[in-house]
Scaffold this motif. Structure first.
Motif, PDB file in Angstrom:
ATOM      1  N   HIS A  47       6.834   6.689   7.081  1.00 38.15           N
ATOM      2  CA  HIS A  47       5.717   6.005   7.732  1.00 38.15           C
ATOM      3  C   HIS A  47       4.425   6.777   7.502  1.00 38.15           C
ATOM      4  N   PRO A  48       3.923   6.811   6.265  1.00 41.52           N
ATOM      5  CA  PRO A  48       2.689   7.551   5.981  1.00 41.52           C
ATOM      6  C   PRO A  48       1.478   6.827   6.534  1.00 41.52           C
ATOM      7  N   PRO A 100      13.915  -4.933 -17.784  1.00 45.32           N
ATOM      8  CA  PRO A 100      13.340  -3.772 -18.470  1.00 45.32           C
ATOM      9  C   PRO A 100      14.369  -3.100 -19.375  1.00 45.32           C
ATOM     10  N   GLU A 101      13.851  -2.337 -20.324  1.00 48.23           N
ATOM     11  CA  GLU A 101      14.748  -1.633 -21.243  1.00 48.23           C
ATOM     12  C   GLU A 101      15.585  -0.585 -20.522  1.00 48.23           C
ATOM     13  N   ALA A 102      15.007   0.034 -19.499  1.00 50.80           N
ATOM     14  CA  ALA A 102      15.723   1.048 -18.728  1.00 50.80           C
ATOM     15  C   ALA A 102      15.220   1.002 -17.296  1.00 50.80           C
ATOM     16  N   PHE A 103      16.071   1.368 -16.362  1.00 54.42           N
ATOM     17  CA  PHE A 103      15.685   1.383 -14.961  1.00 54.42           C
ATOM     18  C   PHE A 103      15.046   2.725 -14.627  1.00 54.42           C
ATOM     19  N   ALA A 104      13.793   2.677 -14.240  1.00 53.66           N
ATOM     20  CA  ALA A 104      13.051   3.887 -13.883  1.00 53.66           C
ATOM     21  C   ALA A 104      11.899   3.465 -13.000  1.00 53.66           C
ATOM     22  N   GLY A 105      11.354   4.391 -12.274  1.00 49.57           N
ATOM     23  CA  GLY A 105      10.242   4.058 -11.403  1.00 49.57           C
ATOM     24  C   GLY A 105      10.009   5.145 -10.387  1.00 49.57           C
ATOM     25  N   THR A 106       8.864   5.087  -9.775  1.00 50.65           N
ATOM     26  CA  THR A 106       8.480   6.129  -8.824  1.00 50.65           C
ATOM     27  C   THR A 106       8.642   5.700  -7.369  1.00 50.65           C
ATOM     28  N   GLY A 165       0.630   6.036  -7.604  1.00 49.27           N
ATOM     29  CA  GLY A 165      -0.496   6.900  -7.938  1.00 49.27           C
ATOM     30  C   GLY A 165      -0.193   8.380  -7.878  1.00 49.27           C
ATOM     31  N   GLY A 166       1.011   8.751  -7.438  1.00 47.93           N
ATOM     32  CA  GLY A 166       1.383  10.160  -7.388  1.00 47.93           C
ATOM     33  C   GLY A 166       1.023  10.868  -6.099  1.00 47.93           C
ATOM     34  N   ASP A 167       0.447  10.142  -5.116  1.00 45.28           N
ATOM     35  CA  ASP A 167       0.137  10.777  -3.837  1.00 45.28           C
ATOM     36  C   ASP A 167       1.400  11.164  -3.083  1.00 45.28           C
ATOM     37  N   LEU A 168       2.460  10.387  -3.275  1.00 55.42           N
ATOM     38  CA  LEU A 168       3.769  10.703  -2.709  1.00 55.42           C
ATOM     39  C   LEU A 168       4.779  10.740  -3.843  1.00 55.42           C
ATOM     40  N   GLN A 169       5.826  11.530  -3.667  1.00 55.84           N
ATOM     41  CA  GLN A 169       6.857  11.640  -4.692  1.00 55.84           C
ATOM     42  C   GLN A 169       8.227  11.435  -4.059  1.00 55.84           C
ATOM     43  N   HIS A 170       8.984  10.543  -4.682  1.00 55.96           N
ATOM     44  CA  HIS A 170      10.334  10.277  -4.218  1.00 55.96           C
ATOM     45  C   HIS A 170      11.274  11.325  -4.800  1.00 55.96           C
ATOM     46  N   PHE A 171      12.063  11.949  -3.967  1.00 52.37           N
ATOM     47  CA  PHE A 171      12.949  13.037  -4.394  1.00 52.37           C
ATOM     48  C   PHE A 171      12.162  14.140  -5.085  1.00 52.37           C
ATOM     49  N   GLY A 172      10.998  14.477  -4.532  1.00 52.31           N
ATOM     50  CA  GLY A 172      10.170  15.496  -5.148  1.00 52.31           C
ATOM     51  C   GLY A 172      10.430  16.897  -4.635  1.00 52.31           C
ATOM     52  N   GLY A 173      11.466  17.064  -3.856  1.00 52.21           N
ATOM     53  CA  GLY A 173      11.807  18.390  -3.354  1.00 52.21           C
ATOM     54  C   GLY A 173      11.346  18.617  -1.932  1.00 52.21           C
ATOM     55  N   ALA A 174      10.574  17.723  -1.397  1.00 51.41           N
ATOM     56  CA  ALA A 174      10.101  17.838  -0.025  1.00 51.41           C
ATOM     57  C   ALA A 174      10.372  16.534   0.710  1.00 51.41           C
ATOM     58  N   ILE A 175      10.575  16.660   2.013  1.00 53.17           N
ATOM     59  CA  ILE A 175      10.823  15.474   2.820  1.00 53.17           C
ATOM     60  C   ILE A 175       9.527  14.679   2.955  1.00 53.17           C
ATOM     61  N   VAL A 176       9.602  13.389   2.653  1.00 53.99           N
ATOM     62  CA  VAL A 176       8.436  12.505   2.723  1.00 53.99           C
ATOM     63  C   VAL A 176       8.653  11.513   3.852  1.00 53.99           C
ATOM     64  N   SER A 177       7.669  11.383   4.708  1.00 53.78           N
ATOM     65  CA  SER A 177       7.773  10.459   5.829  1.00 53.78           C
ATOM     66  C   SER A 177       7.879   9.023   5.337  1.00 53.78           C
ATOM     67  N   LEU A 222       0.826  -1.206   0.000  1.00 53.44           N
ATOM     68  CA  LEU A 222       0.000   0.000   0.000  1.00 53.44           C
ATOM     69  C   LEU A 222       0.863   1.260   0.000  1.00 53.44           C
ATOM     70  N   HIS A 223       1.992   1.196   0.683  1.00 49.23           N
ATOM     71  CA  HIS A 223       2.914   2.337   0.683  1.00 49.23           C
ATOM     72  C   HIS A 223       3.447   2.587  -0.725  1.00 49.23           C
ATOM     73  N   ALA A 224       3.803   1.499  -1.421  1.00 43.44           N
ATOM     74  CA  ALA A 224       4.306   1.647  -2.788  1.00 43.44           C
ATOM     75  C   ALA A 224       3.244   2.214  -3.716  1.00 43.44           C
ATOM     76  N   GLU A 225       1.989   1.826  -3.512  1.00 45.80           N
ATOM     77  CA  GLU A 225       0.915   2.317  -4.368  1.00 45.80           C
ATOM     78  C   GLU A 225       0.717   3.819  -4.242  1.00 45.80           C
ATOM     79  N   LEU A 226       1.059   4.388  -3.098  1.00 46.89           N
ATOM     80  CA  LEU A 226       0.967   5.844  -2.950  1.00 46.89           C
ATOM     81  C   LEU A 226       1.938   6.550  -3.879  1.00 46.89           C
ATOM     82  N   TYR A 227       3.105   5.949  -4.092  1.00 49.78           N
ATOM     83  CA  TYR A 227       4.074   6.528  -5.028  1.00 49.78           C
ATOM     84  C   TYR A 227       3.643   6.279  -6.468  1.00 49.78           C
TER      85      TYR A 227
END
Length: 233
Positions: free
Chosen positions: A54-55, A181-187, A40-52, A33-38
């Motif tokens: 433990h959401p 995969p052709e390239a390593f990428a992911g949220t 779906g865009g509810d959380l962003q990794h390295f998005g410029g803000a500190i993300v907990s 469920l934590h991964a699904e937040l990323y």
């Protein structure tokens, strides 16, 4: 014999699947469920803000969680049918089937269905880069089949060439390589992906050890009942 296999598998699969489903709800589902937040865009990794780390995640949802447990029970019942059928063949070859040896059968099932495929194709969370699904499924099934046959040859093969063939079967899928995969990428942060893989493999180990133990126990019990019934007749 067929009735004994079916009855033993149903009891063993339901018991092990129930416990495996509960373990997944406790340890695996929160990470998913934590991964699904990323994803779906509810959380962003390295998005410029500190993300907990433990959401707040959705709590207990009776229908979803019940269906998840039921699906796990059905899955492990299928595994149990295969495992008990192999136990029957092994018993005909002189192997002793009892709960203590069932643990070894459980480890073997875990190696074939989880550890061997996971060595090159780790369990993946939503939101990570992955190869095409069809290619991964073909590789996974081929790896499970090759690993299962290899373990059978190790256990029951009586000639050195058969053990050599077993080693080749264990290595072949990984020498060929899993689809990538052709390239390593992911949220999803890599820490979450790593935790998911570790939790999935850990729960799989516990579930298969339980399945092997239950399968051997019920196989032995049903055999004793058949023997008692035959003696009374």
């Amino acid at each position: 014999m067929t009735t004994r296999i079916i009855v033993s598998a149903l009891f063993a699969g339901a018991a092990a699947g129930l416990l495996a489903g509960l373990l997944q709800l406790i340890f695996v589902q929160p990470v998913l469920l934590h991964a699904e937040l990323y994803e779906g865009g509810d959380l962003q990794h390295f998005g410029g803000a500190i993300v907990s780390a433990h959401p707040e995640l959705p709590g207990f949802e009776p229908v979803r969680d019940l269906l998840s447990v039921i699906f796990t029970m059905l899955t492990y019942t299928g595994y149990a049918l295969l495992l008990v059928a192999l136990m029957s063949l092994a018993e005909d070859r002189g192997a002793r089937i009892e709960p203590r040896t069932g643990i070894i059968w459980g480890f073997a099932g875990y190696i074939a269905f989880h550890l061997a495929p996971g060595f090159s194709l780790a369990p993946e969370v939503p939101g990570v880069a992955a190869a095409e699904v069809g290619a991964r499924q073909v590789w996974w099934f081929a790896t499970v089949a090759a690993s299962g046959l290899a373990l059978w040859l190790i256990a029951f093969g009586r000639a050195l060439p058969l053990h050599g063939l077993a080693a080749l079967l264990l290595m072949a899928p990984h020498l060929i390589g899993a689809p990538e995969p052709e390239a390593f990428a992911g949220t999803v942060p890599p820490e979450i992906a790593a935790l998911f893989a570790a939790r999935a493999l850990g729960v799989g180990l516990a579930a298969w050890v339980l399945l092997g133990t239950f399968a051997a126990y019920f196989w032995q019990r049903e055999g004793q009942r058949d023997g008692t019934a035959a003696a009374r007749a």
